[in-house]
Design a protein around this motif. Structure first.
Motif, mmCIF file in Angstrom:
data_model
loop_
_atom_site.group_PDB
_atom_site.id
_atom_site.type_symbol
_atom_site.label_atom_id
_atom_site.label_comp_id
_atom_site.label_asym_id
_atom_site.label_seq_id
_atom_site.Cartn_x
_atom_site.Cartn_y
_atom_site.Cartn_z
ATOM 1 N N GLN A 12 1.321 -1.112 -0.115
ATOM 2 C CA GLN A 12 -0.074 -0.180 -0.032
ATOM 3 C C GLN A 12 1.055 1.308 -0.275
ATOM 4 N N ALA A 15 7.056 6.542 5.884
ATOM 5 C CA ALA A 15 5.801 6.276 5.448
ATOM 6 C C ALA A 15 5.130 4.910 6.056
ATOM 7 N N ARG A 68 -15.486 6.293 13.085
ATOM 8 C CA ARG A 68 -14.482 7.418 12.438
ATOM 9 C C ARG A 68 -14.811 8.400 13.258
ATOM 10 N N THR A 85 -11.792 7.864 16.235
ATOM 11 C CA THR A 85 -10.622 8.139 15.020
ATOM 12 C C THR A 85 -9.818 9.128 14.118
ATOM 13 N N PRO A 86 -8.519 9.570 14.001
ATOM 14 C CA PRO A 86 -8.453 10.080 13.147
ATOM 15 C C PRO A 86 -8.619 10.109 11.454
ATOM 16 N N GLN A 87 -8.733 11.337 10.988
ATOM 17 C CA GLN A 87 -9.474 10.686 9.231
ATOM 18 C C GLN A 87 -8.328 10.500 8.457
ATOM 19 N N ASP A 88 -6.986 10.087 8.480
ATOM 20 C CA ASP A 88 -6.578 9.581 7.318
ATOM 21 C C ASP A 88 -6.654 8.374 7.921
ATOM 22 N N VAL A 89 -7.436 7.198 7.116
ATOM 23 C CA VAL A 89 -7.611 6.322 7.064
ATOM 24 C C VAL A 89 -6.527 5.724 6.840
ATOM 25 N N PHE A 90 -5.751 5.990 5.898
ATOM 26 C CA PHE A 90 -4.885 5.258 5.647
ATOM 27 C C PHE A 90 -3.312 5.457 5.910
ATOM 28 N N ARG A 91 -3.195 5.864 7.028
ATOM 29 C CA ARG A 91 -2.248 5.601 8.049
ATOM 30 C C ARG A 91 -1.422 4.298 7.615
ATOM 31 N N ASP A 126 1.546 3.507 9.452
ATOM 32 C CA ASP A 126 2.135 3.808 10.204
ATOM 33 C C ASP A 126 2.472 2.663 11.493
#
Length: 154
Positions: free
Chosen positions: A46, A61, A137, A140-146, A148
Motif C-alpha cells: 500500500q 511512510a 470514524r 479516530t483520526p480522519q487519515d484512514v490510510f495511515r 505507520d
C-alpha cells in the motif's frame, strides 16, 4: 455495580476485530494464489502504491528505518511482488514499484475486504455495521490510510 466491561477490553476487542479480518483476508488470499503474503507485506505494498517509491520514503511512510523497509522490499522482490528500477526522473535514485503479481494481490485484497465486510453486515445487520463504522470514524483520526502501524508496534 456497573455492567460496563473493564476499560482495557475496548482496545483488545478492537484489535481482535482487526485481527479477525486480517486473518480471514490472508486465508482467502492464500486460497487465491498468494500464500506467501503476510500482513506487513500489505502495509508495504500500500505504501509503495501505483507510482512506486524509494526505500527512504517507504521507511518514512511505514514508521520504520530505511534498513527495515529494505529487508521487507528484498523479501517482496524475491517473491515477485515488487521490483526495483532506476527513477526515470533522477537516475541516481532507485524506486520500488509493484509488479503485476503485487497489483493482483492488492486487487484481490480489496475484493476480499468487501466480502468480509458483507459477512459482518450479514451477522450484525447493515444498519448496525454502518453505525459501528460511523462511531469509529468519530473517535479516530480522519487519515484512514495511515501506514505507520508497523513502526508503531516496533
Amino acid at each position: 455495580m456497573s455492567n460496563d466491561p473493564p476499560g482495557f477490553e475496548l482496545p483488545l476487542r478492537l484489535f481482535l476485530g482487526f485481527r479477525t479480518l486480517i486473518d480471514a483476508l490472508h486465508a482467502e488470499l492464500a486460497r487465491q494464489g498468494h500464500p506467501e503474503v503476510r500482513p506487513m507485506h500489505g502495509f508495504v505494498m500500500q505504501a509503495i502504491g501505483m507510482r512506486g517509491t524509494t526505500a527512504v520514503e517507504l521507511g518514512r511512510a511505514l514508521g520504520v528505518s530505511k534498513q527495515a523497509a529494505g529487508k521487507t522490499v528484498e523479501t517482496l522482490e524475491r517473491l515477485g511482488y515488487v521490483e526495483r528500477a532506476r527513477d526515470p526522473h533522477d537516475t541516481r535514485r532507485k524506486i520500488v514499484r509493484l509488479t503485476p503479481r503485487g497489483l493482483d494481490a492488492l486487487t484481490r485484497s480489496a475484493r476480499i475486504f468487501e466480502e468480509l465486510r458483507a459477512g459482518w453486515a450479514a451477522k450484525l445487520g447493515e444498519e448496525r455495521l454502518r453505525a459501528l463504522e460511523a462511531d469509529l470514524r468519530a473517535v479516530t483520526p480522519q487519515d484512514v490510510f495511515r501506514l505507520d502501524v508497523p513502526g508503531w508496534f516496533g
